[in-house]
Design a protein around this motif. Structure first.
Motif, mmCIF file in Angstrom:
data_model
loop_
_atom_site.group_PDB
_atom_site.id
_atom_site.type_symbol
_atom_site.label_atom_id
_atom_site.label_comp_id
_atom_site.label_asym_id
_atom_site.label_seq_id
_atom_site.Cartn_x
_atom_site.Cartn_y
_atom_site.Cartn_z
ATOM 1 N N ALA A 109 0.826 -1.203 0.000
ATOM 2 C CA ALA A 109 0.000 0.000 0.000
ATOM 3 C C ALA A 109 0.862 1.256 0.000
ATOM 4 O O ALA A 109 0.604 2.208 -0.738
ATOM 5 N N ARG A 110 1.910 1.254 0.817
ATOM 6 C CA ARG A 110 2.813 2.413 0.858
ATOM 7 C C ARG A 110 3.509 2.616 -0.485
ATOM 8 O O ARG A 110 3.678 3.742 -0.937
ATOM 9 N N ALA A 111 3.906 1.522 -1.131
ATOM 10 C CA ALA A 111 4.562 1.628 -2.437
ATOM 11 C C ALA A 111 3.604 2.212 -3.473
ATOM 12 O O ALA A 111 3.994 3.042 -4.298
ATOM 13 N N LEU A 115 3.840 6.003 -5.445
ATOM 14 C CA LEU A 115 3.743 6.258 -6.882
ATOM 15 C C LEU A 115 2.578 7.186 -7.204
ATOM 16 O O LEU A 115 2.715 8.116 -7.995
ATOM 17 N N GLY A 116 1.435 6.937 -6.602
ATOM 18 C CA GLY A 116 0.234 7.682 -6.955
ATOM 19 C C GLY A 116 0.152 9.063 -6.345
ATOM 20 O O GLY A 116 -0.296 10.008 -6.993
ATOM 21 N N ASN A 117 0.565 9.214 -5.094
ATOM 22 C CA ASN A 117 0.498 10.510 -4.434
ATOM 23 C C ASN A 117 1.453 10.538 -3.237
ATOM 24 O O ASN A 117 1.020 10.411 -2.088
ATOM 25 N N PRO A 118 2.729 10.714 -3.498
ATOM 26 C CA PRO A 118 3.720 10.663 -2.414
ATOM 27 C C PRO A 118 3.540 11.751 -1.362
ATOM 28 O O PRO A 118 4.035 11.609 -0.255
ATOM 29 N N ARG A 119 2.790 12.787 -1.666
ATOM 30 C CA ARG A 119 2.562 13.843 -0.665
ATOM 31 C C ARG A 119 1.817 13.302 0.550
ATOM 32 O O ARG A 119 1.987 13.804 1.656
ATOM 33 N N TYR A 120 0.994 12.263 0.373
ATOM 34 C CA TYR A 120 0.318 11.658 1.521
ATOM 35 C C TYR A 120 1.327 11.053 2.483
ATOM 36 O O TYR A 120 1.149 11.104 3.690
ATOM 37 N N LEU A 121 2.379 10.457 1.949
ATOM 38 C CA LEU A 121 3.400 9.868 2.816
ATOM 39 C C LEU A 121 4.222 10.953 3.492
ATOM 40 O O LEU A 121 4.676 10.759 4.623
ATOM 41 N N ASP A 122 4.421 12.076 2.813
ATOM 42 C CA ASP A 122 5.182 13.182 3.395
ATOM 43 C C ASP A 122 4.467 13.792 4.582
ATOM 44 O O ASP A 122 5.090 14.387 5.445
ATOM 45 N N ALA A 123 3.141 13.634 4.643
ATOM 46 C CA ALA A 123 2.347 14.228 5.707
ATOM 47 C C ALA A 123 2.448 13.467 7.020
ATOM 48 O O ALA A 123 1.992 13.927 8.042
#
Length: 124
Positions: A109-111, A115-123
């Motif tokens: 899911a993280r991978a 790819l799809g919206n890395p800004r969500y992971l940055d948050a």
């Protein structure tokens, strides 16, 4: 020797041109379509840079759940992935395998988000 710019750079140039040069000239009713195309170019660019690493990691993880060697052929992996789906639906995994699958699916899911919206992971 490869020509420059390479494919991911070309996609970035195309996206930037689309957003900076063309978007301001597009009628309001078509702006969302242009933004969706720009977004697709951005995602494809990240996929090119990432290569097959995420797919290979997932395949290796599924193989490890069943203590098998990593399948060389896509069809063999598909069989293993289908087995995992069936086992999850049937709640047929041992506690150890459930934990391994949990970790594997979380990484998958993280991978995909990367790819799809890395800004969500940055948050985070």
């Amino acid at each position: 020797m490869r020509d420059r710019p390479d494919r991911d750079a070309l996609l970035a140039i195309a996206r930037e041109t689309l957003l900076k040069d063309l978007l301001p000239q597009i009628a309001a009713e078509h702006r969302m379509t242009v933004l969706m195309v720009a977004r697709a170019l951005e995602i494809v660019g990240r996929e090119i840079v990432a290569g097959d690493a995420a797919d290979m990691a997932f395949a290796a993880g599924v193989a490890a759940v069943y203590e098998r060697a990593l399948p060389c052929e896509a069809a063999a992996f598909d069989v293993l992935a289908r087995r995992l789906a069936v086992d999850i639906r049937a709640d047929a995994l041992t506690p150890d395998r459930k934990r391994a699958v949990h970790v594997l699916l979380l990484a998958e899911a993280r991978a995909r988000v990367a790819l799809g919206n890395p800004r969500y992971l940055d948050a985070e």
